[in-house]
Scaffold this active site. Structure first.
Site, PDB file in Angstrom:
ATOM      1  N   ASN A  50      -5.015  -1.892   2.432  1.00 13.86           N
ATOM      2  CA  ASN A  50      -4.397  -3.216   2.628  1.00 13.86           C
ATOM      3  C   ASN A  50      -4.075  -3.489   4.099  1.00 13.86           C
ATOM      4  O   ASN A  50      -3.200  -4.280   4.411  1.00 13.86           O
ATOM      5  CB  ASN A  50      -3.098  -3.297   1.819  1.00 13.86           C
ATOM      6  CG  ASN A  50      -3.336  -3.012   0.357  1.00 13.86           C
ATOM      7  OD1 ASN A  50      -4.256  -3.576  -0.242  1.00 13.86           O
ATOM      8  ND2 ASN A  50      -2.547  -2.136  -0.226  1.00 13.86           N
ATOM      9  N   HIS A 138       3.482  -7.647 -10.016  1.00 15.07           N
ATOM     10  CA  HIS A 138       3.368  -6.235  -9.643  1.00 15.07           C
ATOM     11  C   HIS A 138       4.376  -5.367 -10.406  1.00 15.07           C
ATOM     12  O   HIS A 138       5.474  -5.823 -10.764  1.00 15.07           O
ATOM     13  CB  HIS A 138       3.637  -6.124  -8.138  1.00 15.07           C
ATOM     14  CG  HIS A 138       3.361  -4.772  -7.576  1.00 15.07           C
ATOM     15  ND1 HIS A 138       4.344  -3.861  -7.290  1.00 15.07           N
ATOM     16  CD2 HIS A 138       2.193  -4.183  -7.245  1.00 15.07           C
ATOM     17  CE1 HIS A 138       3.797  -2.769  -6.787  1.00 15.07           C
ATOM     18  NE2 HIS A 138       2.488  -2.938  -6.744  1.00 15.07           N
ATOM     19  N   GLU A 178       4.685 -13.377  -7.310  1.00 11.12           N
ATOM     20  CA  GLU A 178       4.058 -13.037  -6.033  1.00 11.12           C
ATOM     21  C   GLU A 178       3.510 -14.317  -5.420  1.00 11.12           C
ATOM     22  O   GLU A 178       3.177 -15.259  -6.149  1.00 11.12           O
ATOM     23  CB  GLU A 178       2.895 -12.056  -6.271  1.00 11.12           C
ATOM     24  CG  GLU A 178       3.364 -10.732  -6.833  1.00 11.12           C
ATOM     25  CD  GLU A 178       2.223  -9.791  -7.225  1.00 11.12           C
ATOM     26  OE1 GLU A 178       1.190  -9.771  -6.541  1.00 11.12           O
ATOM     27  OE2 GLU A 178       2.389  -9.086  -8.225  1.00 11.12           O
ATOM     28  N   SER A 182      -1.828  -9.302  -6.000  1.00 11.89           N
ATOM     29  CA  SER A 182      -2.436  -8.110  -5.403  1.00 11.89           C
ATOM     30  C   SER A 182      -3.769  -7.729  -6.014  1.00 11.89           C
ATOM     31  O   SER A 182      -4.608  -7.146  -5.338  1.00 11.89           O
ATOM     32  CB  SER A 182      -1.466  -6.942  -5.512  1.00 11.89           C
ATOM     33  OG  SER A 182      -1.138  -6.699  -6.861  1.00 11.89           O
ATOM     34  N   ASP A 207       7.531 -12.645  -3.851  1.00 16.04           N
ATOM     35  CA  ASP A 207       7.017 -11.392  -3.274  1.00 16.04           C
ATOM     36  C   ASP A 207       5.812 -11.737  -2.409  1.00 16.04           C
ATOM     37  O   ASP A 207       4.765 -12.143  -2.920  1.00 16.04           O
ATOM     38  CB  ASP A 207       6.648 -10.443  -4.427  1.00 16.04           C
ATOM     39  CG  ASP A 207       6.055  -9.121  -3.946  1.00 16.04           C
ATOM     40  OD1 ASP A 207       5.420  -9.095  -2.872  1.00 16.04           O
ATOM     41  OD2 ASP A 207       6.203  -8.119  -4.669  1.00 16.04           O
ATOM     42  N   HIS A 210       1.307  -9.468  -0.011  1.00 10.96           N
ATOM     43  CA  HIS A 210      -0.085  -9.634   0.446  1.00 10.96           C
ATOM     44  C   HIS A 210      -0.306 -10.916   1.241  1.00 10.96           C
ATOM     45  O   HIS A 210      -1.428 -11.203   1.644  1.00 10.96           O
ATOM     46  CB  HIS A 210      -1.032  -9.556  -0.759  1.00 10.96           C
ATOM     47  CG  HIS A 210      -0.940  -8.229  -1.439  1.00 10.96           C
ATOM     48  ND1 HIS A 210      -1.683  -7.135  -1.052  1.00 10.96           N
ATOM     49  CD2 HIS A 210      -0.138  -7.806  -2.449  1.00 10.96           C
ATOM     50  CE1 HIS A 210      -1.358  -6.091  -1.806  1.00 10.96           C
ATOM     51  NE2 HIS A 210      -0.421  -6.481  -2.664  1.00 10.96           N
ATOM     52  N   LYS A 236       1.270  -3.188   4.774  1.00 11.75           N
ATOM     53  CA  LYS A 236      -0.039  -3.796   4.503  1.00 11.75           C
ATOM     54  C   LYS A 236      -0.497  -4.466   5.805  1.00 11.75           C
ATOM     55  O   LYS A 236      -0.809  -3.769   6.765  1.00 11.75           O
ATOM     56  CB  LYS A 236       0.066  -4.723   3.305  1.00 11.75           C
ATOM     57  CG  LYS A 236       0.481  -3.932   2.045  1.00 11.75           C
ATOM     58  CD  LYS A 236       0.509  -4.725   0.792  1.00 11.75           C
ATOM     59  CE  LYS A 236       0.698  -3.853  -0.429  1.00 11.75           C
ATOM     60  NZ  LYS A 236       2.000  -3.184  -0.543  1.00 11.75           N
TER      61      LYS A 236
END
Ligand code: PLP
Length: 381
Positions: A50, A138, A178, A182, A207, A210, A236
């Protein structure tokens, strides 16, 4: 007292495919879910990690990590509330809050630790909290909601979320999701989510693991001040290790007082903090890398779709290639490994049954030549 290993071994064996007629039985029957730790082959082209901006090997991060280590030591020696808080760490949190456009921020050693302990501290704030969660959240978000019944909405389906919010009224409600998913590489419509949350009097917990460093203005993520609580990870795109939570000053002060994962854990290592300090200097300047990452994502999706492979709703640097069963995903990962490409097969329970996949995670650190090799290998799948 039962022997622990005697209990474990049959359970591990159940994750392996059965052996029939001298060979491994592939196909839909047996599961191939056993996970193994394998040393990474550094010679492979890495489209599994990542490290989206390639910062983990950036000289400035390495230099700053060394400086912080020389100055503060290899370890931070204690919990933040004991002796683990330096003036530099407080200044770094201010820098992070400024990056996220919030009043304050707090750094944790890992994102899993953060999500699994910040959410329970929030749910303590008022009686009868209700939590609405995206089905694809997640594992660390699920861990944070343990003990509460999660009211799950279909992935990224705001119509369904609205129905559920209407059906389950309450004084103290959270929507937990998120911003970039992910395993699917798609993103939430954060503006619409936050408007929905406001209409229904619910808080939004976002979240940004990413999205941080990759999306939004100057890579600051998709939250843009629209969530009550935002978290993101530092291991990441930001190239180091750890995680942050950002929000109001009162929120951060509450976590310092009530969040067990913060209070009872040793502060992050100085090297990780130094790396973060450098990453925060670099990330806002990396628009060219973000543009290239987006172009690579689009090219990879086109190459996979040309082979008839489903890339779901991916629109980011994370590109799934859904292959269905575990055996197919593992065989494809092996074939790519033979072609010099490191990509990982993601299997249930990380993703829903029947959607085992390769998860490509692109990095701006890939050279044009390396990316061409990835596309060429995909063409042979
Ligand atoms: C969406 C999401 N949140 C949280 C985490 C946990 O972060 P960390 O790896 O720092 O524990 C991850 C990690 O992979 C993630 O993908």
């Amino acid at each position: 007292m039962p022997n622990l290993d005697a209990l474990i071994l049959p359970k591990l064996a159940a994750l392996e495919p059965s052996r029939q007629q001298g060979g491994l039985q592939a196909g839909s029957g047996p599961k191939r879910l056993r996970r193994h730790l394998r040393p990474v082959d550094g010679a492979l082209i890495d489209v599994a990690s990542n490290d989206y901006l390639g910062l983990s090997r950036h000289p400035l991060l390495i230099e700053r990590a060394c400086q912080w280590t020389k100055h503060h030591g290899a370890g931070s020696r204690a919990s933040r509330l004991v002796t683990g808080t330096s003036a530099e760490l407080l200044a770094l949190e201010e820098k992070l809050a400024h990056f996220k456009g919030t009043e304050a921020a707090l750094i944790f050693a890992t994102g899993y630790q953060l999500n699994s302990s910040v959410l329970p501290a929030l749910f303590e704030l008022a009686p009868q909290p209700l939590v609405f969660t995206d089905r694809l959240n997640h594992a660390s978000l699920h861990a944070g909601c343990q003990g509460l019944r999660q009211i799950r909405f279909h992935h990224n389906d705001l119509g369904h979320l609205e129905e559920l919010l209407t059906k389950h009224p309450g004084e103290f409600r959270f929507i937990v999701t998120e911003s970039v998913f992910s395993m699917d590489g798609d993103h939430a419509d954060v503006a619409a989510l936050s408007a929905l949350a406001a209409r229904h009097g619910a808080h939004l917990y976002l979240d940004e693991a990413h999205a941080t460093g990759v999306l939004g203005p100057q890579g600051k993520g998709l939250s843009e001040g629209r969530a009550t609580v935002t978290m993101g990870t530092l291991g990441k795109a930001l190239g180091g290790a750890g995680a942050y939570v950002a929000g109001s000053r009162a929120l951060i002060d509450w976590l310092v007082n009530r969040c067990a994962g913060f209070i009872y854990s040793t502060a992050p290592a100085p090297a990780a903090l130094g790396a973060l300090d450098a990453a925060l200097d670099l990330v806002p300047t990396m628009d060219a890398e973000r543009t290239r990452l987006a172009q690579m994502g689009a090219a990879l999706r086109a190459a996979l779709q040309a082979k008839g492979i489903d890339t779901l709703a991916s629109s980011t640097q994370i590109v799934p290639a859904v292959l269905g069963n575990e055996a197919r995903a593992l065989a494809a990962a092996d074939a790519l490994r033979t072609a010099g490409i490191l990509v990982v097969a993601i299997r249930p329970p990380t993703v829903p049954a029947g959607s085992a996949r390769l998860r490509f995670a692109l990095s701006a650190a890939l050279s044009d030549g390396q990316f061409e090799r990835v596309l060429a290998a995909v063409a042979t799948l």
